[in-house]
Design a protein around this motif. Structure first.
Motif, PDB file in Angstrom:
ATOM      1  N   SER A  25       0.853  -1.185   0.000  1.00  0.00           N
ATOM      2  CA  SER A  25       0.000   0.000   0.000  1.00  0.00           C
ATOM      3  C   SER A  25       0.884   1.228   0.000  1.00  0.00           C
ATOM      4  N   GLY A  26       0.329   2.381  -0.331  1.00  0.00           N
ATOM      5  CA  GLY A  26       1.121   3.597  -0.268  1.00  0.00           C
ATOM      6  C   GLY A  26       1.604   4.055  -1.619  1.00  0.00           C
ATOM      7  N   ARG A  27       1.519   5.358  -1.863  1.00  0.00           N
ATOM      8  CA  ARG A  27       1.873   5.905  -3.162  1.00  0.00           C
ATOM      9  C   ARG A  27       3.366   6.002  -3.372  1.00  0.00           C
ATOM     10  N   ALA A  28       4.155   5.831  -2.293  1.00  0.00           N
ATOM     11  CA  ALA A  28       5.606   5.977  -2.415  1.00  0.00           C
ATOM     12  C   ALA A  28       6.302   4.674  -2.752  1.00  0.00           C
ATOM     13  N   PHE A  29       5.551   3.633  -3.074  1.00  0.00           N
ATOM     14  CA  PHE A  29       6.139   2.314  -3.311  1.00  0.00           C
ATOM     15  C   PHE A  29       7.257   2.374  -4.335  1.00  0.00           C
ATOM     16  N   LYS A  76       1.679  -1.693 -10.262  1.00  0.00           N
ATOM     17  CA  LYS A  76       0.788  -2.524  -9.460  1.00  0.00           C
ATOM     18  C   LYS A  76       1.185  -2.562  -7.989  1.00  0.00           C
ATOM     19  N   ASN A  77       2.203  -1.798  -7.625  1.00  0.00           N
ATOM     20  CA  ASN A  77       2.679  -1.794  -6.235  1.00  0.00           C
ATOM     21  C   ASN A  77       2.959  -3.208  -5.734  1.00  0.00           C
ATOM     22  N   THR A  78       3.621  -3.988  -6.548  1.00  0.00           N
ATOM     23  CA  THR A  78       3.838  -5.395  -6.212  1.00  0.00           C
ATOM     24  C   THR A  78       5.277  -5.802  -6.514  1.00  0.00           C
ATOM     25  N   VAL A  79       5.823  -6.609  -5.636  1.00  0.00           N
ATOM     26  CA  VAL A  79       7.131  -7.210  -5.854  1.00  0.00           C
ATOM     27  C   VAL A  79       6.943  -8.724  -5.847  1.00  0.00           C
ATOM     28  N   ALA A 100      12.608   2.819   3.021  1.00  0.00           N
ATOM     29  CA  ALA A 100      12.326   4.150   2.482  1.00  0.00           C
ATOM     30  C   ALA A 100      13.585   4.757   1.897  1.00  0.00           C
ATOM     31  N   ALA A 101      14.159   4.053   0.942  1.00  0.00           N
ATOM     32  CA  ALA A 101      15.365   4.499   0.250  1.00  0.00           C
ATOM     33  C   ALA A 101      15.419   3.741  -1.064  1.00  0.00           C
TER      34      ALA A 101
END
Length: 124
Positions: A25-29, A76-79, A100-101
């Motif tokens: 979740s989250g737009r910063a993915f 898709k914000n998926t790994v 967060a980097a």
């Protein structure tokens, strides 16, 4: 804040394949580097694979090189973690992690966000 949910684990025979997914979740993915770790019963959690924010850089622990592939779809914000030629020693709970980097990292302390884990069991 990032929330991670893994899926795709299960029971497979040695030599088989599985693909794990981690939905974030989250737009910063797309700005986060991601990692996969695993923990076998009675053992410490260990690094498996890492991928940079763009997907352009990846790295793996030696024992899975050539068998596992980490990838990501930022739209898709998926790994993902594609695992082939699985061995009984790959058995464990697999955790997705985010930092967060943008650059890859190899230690648990480098990651601030964790999923709940998905069980992978490889029978001989």
């Amino acid at each position: 804040q990032v929330q991670l949910v893994e899926s795709g684990g299960g029971l497979v025979q040695a030599g088989g394949s599985l693909r794990l997914s981690c939905a974030a979740s989250g737009r910063a993915f797309s700005m986060y580097a991601m990692g996969w770790f695993r923990q076998a019963p009675g053992k410490e959690r260990e690094f498996v694979a890492t991928i940079s924010w763009s997907g352009g850089n990846t790295d793996y622990r030696n024992s899975v090189k050539g068998r596992f592939t980490i990838s990501r779809d930022n739209a898709k914000n998926t790994v993902y973690l594609q695992m082939i030629s699985l061995k009984p020693e790959d058995t464990g709970v697999y955790y997705c992690s985010a930092r967060a980097a943008p650059l890859m990292a190899y230690t648990q302390g480098d990651y601030g966000y964790w999923g709940q884990g998905t069980q992978v069991t490889v029978s001989s």
